[in-house]
Design a protein around this motif. Structure first.
Motif, PDB file in Angstrom:
ATOM      1  N   LYS A  58      40.287 -17.611 -63.418  1.00 54.24           N
ATOM      2  CA  LYS A  58      40.809 -17.351 -62.071  1.00 54.24           C
ATOM      3  C   LYS A  58      39.674 -17.363 -61.061  1.00 54.24           C
ATOM      4  O   LYS A  58      38.511 -17.187 -61.413  1.00 54.24           O
ATOM      5  CB  LYS A  58      41.478 -15.959 -62.022  1.00 54.24           C
ATOM      6  N   THR A  59      40.039 -17.487 -59.794  1.00 54.94           N
ATOM      7  CA  THR A  59      39.088 -17.364 -58.706  1.00 54.94           C
ATOM      8  C   THR A  59      39.442 -16.110 -57.911  1.00 54.94           C
ATOM      9  O   THR A  59      40.649 -15.815 -57.795  1.00 54.94           O
ATOM     10  CB  THR A  59      39.121 -18.626 -57.824  1.00 54.94           C
ATOM     11  N   SER A  72      38.762  -9.872 -58.451  1.00 54.77           N
ATOM     12  CA  SER A  72      38.292  -9.337 -57.165  1.00 54.77           C
ATOM     13  C   SER A  72      38.215  -7.807 -57.168  1.00 54.77           C
ATOM     14  O   SER A  72      37.269  -7.226 -56.643  1.00 54.77           O
ATOM     15  CB  SER A  72      39.208  -9.811 -56.024  1.00 54.77           C
TER      16      SER A  72
HETATM   17  N1  LIG Z   1      43.707 -10.309 -60.084  1.00 56.11           N
HETATM   18  C1  LIG Z   1      42.920 -11.468 -59.748  1.00 56.11           C
HETATM   19  C2  LIG Z   1      43.841 -12.550 -59.231  1.00 56.11           C
HETATM   20  C3  LIG Z   1      43.111 -13.862 -58.988  1.00 56.11           C
HETATM   21  C4  LIG Z   1      44.079 -15.032 -58.906  1.00 56.11           C
HETATM   22  O1  LIG Z   1      45.261 -14.923 -59.241  1.00 56.11           O
HETATM   23  N2  LIG Z   1      43.568 -16.164 -58.469  1.00 56.11           N
HETATM   24  C5  LIG Z   1      44.380 -17.373 -58.444  1.00 56.11           C
HETATM   25  C6  LIG Z   1      44.288 -18.033 -57.080  1.00 56.11           C
HETATM   26  S1  LIG Z   1      45.163 -17.131 -55.874  1.00 56.11           S
HETATM   27  C7  LIG Z   1      43.847 -18.351 -59.478  1.00 56.11           C
HETATM   28  O2  LIG Z   1      42.665 -18.419 -59.709  1.00 56.11           O
HETATM   29  N3  LIG Z   1      44.720 -19.106 -60.113  1.00 56.11           N
HETATM   30  C8  LIG Z   1      44.319 -20.124 -61.024  1.00 56.11           C
HETATM   31  C9  LIG Z   1      45.234 -20.208 -62.214  1.00 56.11           C
HETATM   32  O3  LIG Z   1      46.044 -19.283 -62.405  1.00 56.11           O
HETATM   33  O4  LIG Z   1      45.114 -21.180 -62.947  1.00 56.11           O
HETATM   34  C10 LIG Z   1      41.882 -11.083 -58.715  1.00 56.11           C
HETATM   35  O5  LIG Z   1      42.079 -10.090 -57.995  1.00 56.11           O
HETATM   36  O6  LIG Z   1      40.829 -11.726 -58.648  1.00 56.11           O
END
Ligand SMILES: N[C@@H](CCC(=O)N[C@@H](CS)C(=O)NCC(=O)O)C(=O)O
Length: 250
Positions: A58-59, A72
């Protein structure tokens, strides 16, 4: 090769995130939240836009003194401890509980409305308006990506509702946020706290980076105080906002 930050300097955070958006510095709520926190806490950082996806898939993620951290919220809590920055210590335990509940509603419930709007209701098409630096291969792959994200929304549950039902749930979330904020400058009162970074990460998407959504017009009406909150956070922590946006041209 990941930019681990060894060449960056001691105690400088490397924030790995997606490239800048056209209307918000990041089109994902979570990097925007974390970068806002780094600014609030005055922690030195550098951005890395080349390796946005971290060890948990994730980012965002960060590197500090050669060590990688993901998520995060976990990053924020680690940094708060490491740099001794606590913006919520004046809140009572009850206020902290409310702050956490609102944050979870925004990030774990309302967030899925943003995902549905971008990947299911518009099938990923608006992504190219809000993020022009996406590689053109993604344009070709968008139907596949949209299908993958749709299945994520179904696994989470929000994607199983009709569009009308889901939007009504989102409206109720925004109403709860707006009611709680009321006329206060920040969610927990006169001073911004960590949870304002989370709320800003989410709400800034609705205000600026969710073109054509059912929520957009309400941000100028019933939820005007949420828009004002976003403008307040933007002025306070992002005086260079315009310089942190990418060009609308690909
Ligand atoms: N709980 C994580 C959520 C991060 C997240 O959901 N990032 C999404 C983008 S909004 C992501 O990287 N999605 C890529 C995927 O699921 O493949 C945080 O707070 O960092």
């Amino acid at each position: 090769m990941k930019k681990r930050g060894n060449d960056i300097g001691q105690d400088v955070v490397v924030l790995h995130q997606l490239d800048r958006g056209v209307f918000t510095p990041n089109i994902s709520p979570f990097p925007l939240k974390l970068e806002t926190y780094l600014r609030m806490a005055n922690i030195p950082y550098q951005n890395d836009f080349k390796n946005p996806i971290g060890p948990k898939g994730k980012t965002p993620w960060i590197t500090l003194n050669g060590v990688d951290y993901s998520d995060s919220q976990l990053c924020l809590e680690m940094l708060a401890k490491r740099f001794q920055k606590d913006f919520s210590s004046h809140l009572s335990a009850e206020e902290q509980a409310v702050a956490r509940s609102l944050q979870i509603m925004a990030e774990e419930h309302f967030y899925w409305l943003i995902v549905l709007q971008r990947f299911v209701y518009t099938k990923g098409k608006t992504l190219f308006q809000i993020q022009t630096s996406l590689p053109s291969i993604l344009r070709l792959m968008m139907p596949i990506i949209a299908r993958k994200v749709k299945s994520q929304t179904q696994a989470q549950g929000m994607g199983r509702h009709t569009k009308e039902e889901a939007i009504e749930m989102g409206m109720k979330d925004l109403r709860a946020m707006s009611t709680f904020l009321g006329t206060k400058p920040y969610f927990m009162g006169e001073k911004p706290t960590e949870m304002d970074c989370s709320m800003f990460g989410i709400l800034a998407q609705v205000v600026w980076s969710l073109p054509g959504s059912s929520f957009e017009s309400h941000m100028n009406g019933e939820f005007l105080n949420l828009r004002s909150f976003c403008n307040r956070m933007k002025s306070k922590f992002w005086p260079d906002w315009d310089q942190c946006l990418s060009s609308p041209q690909a």
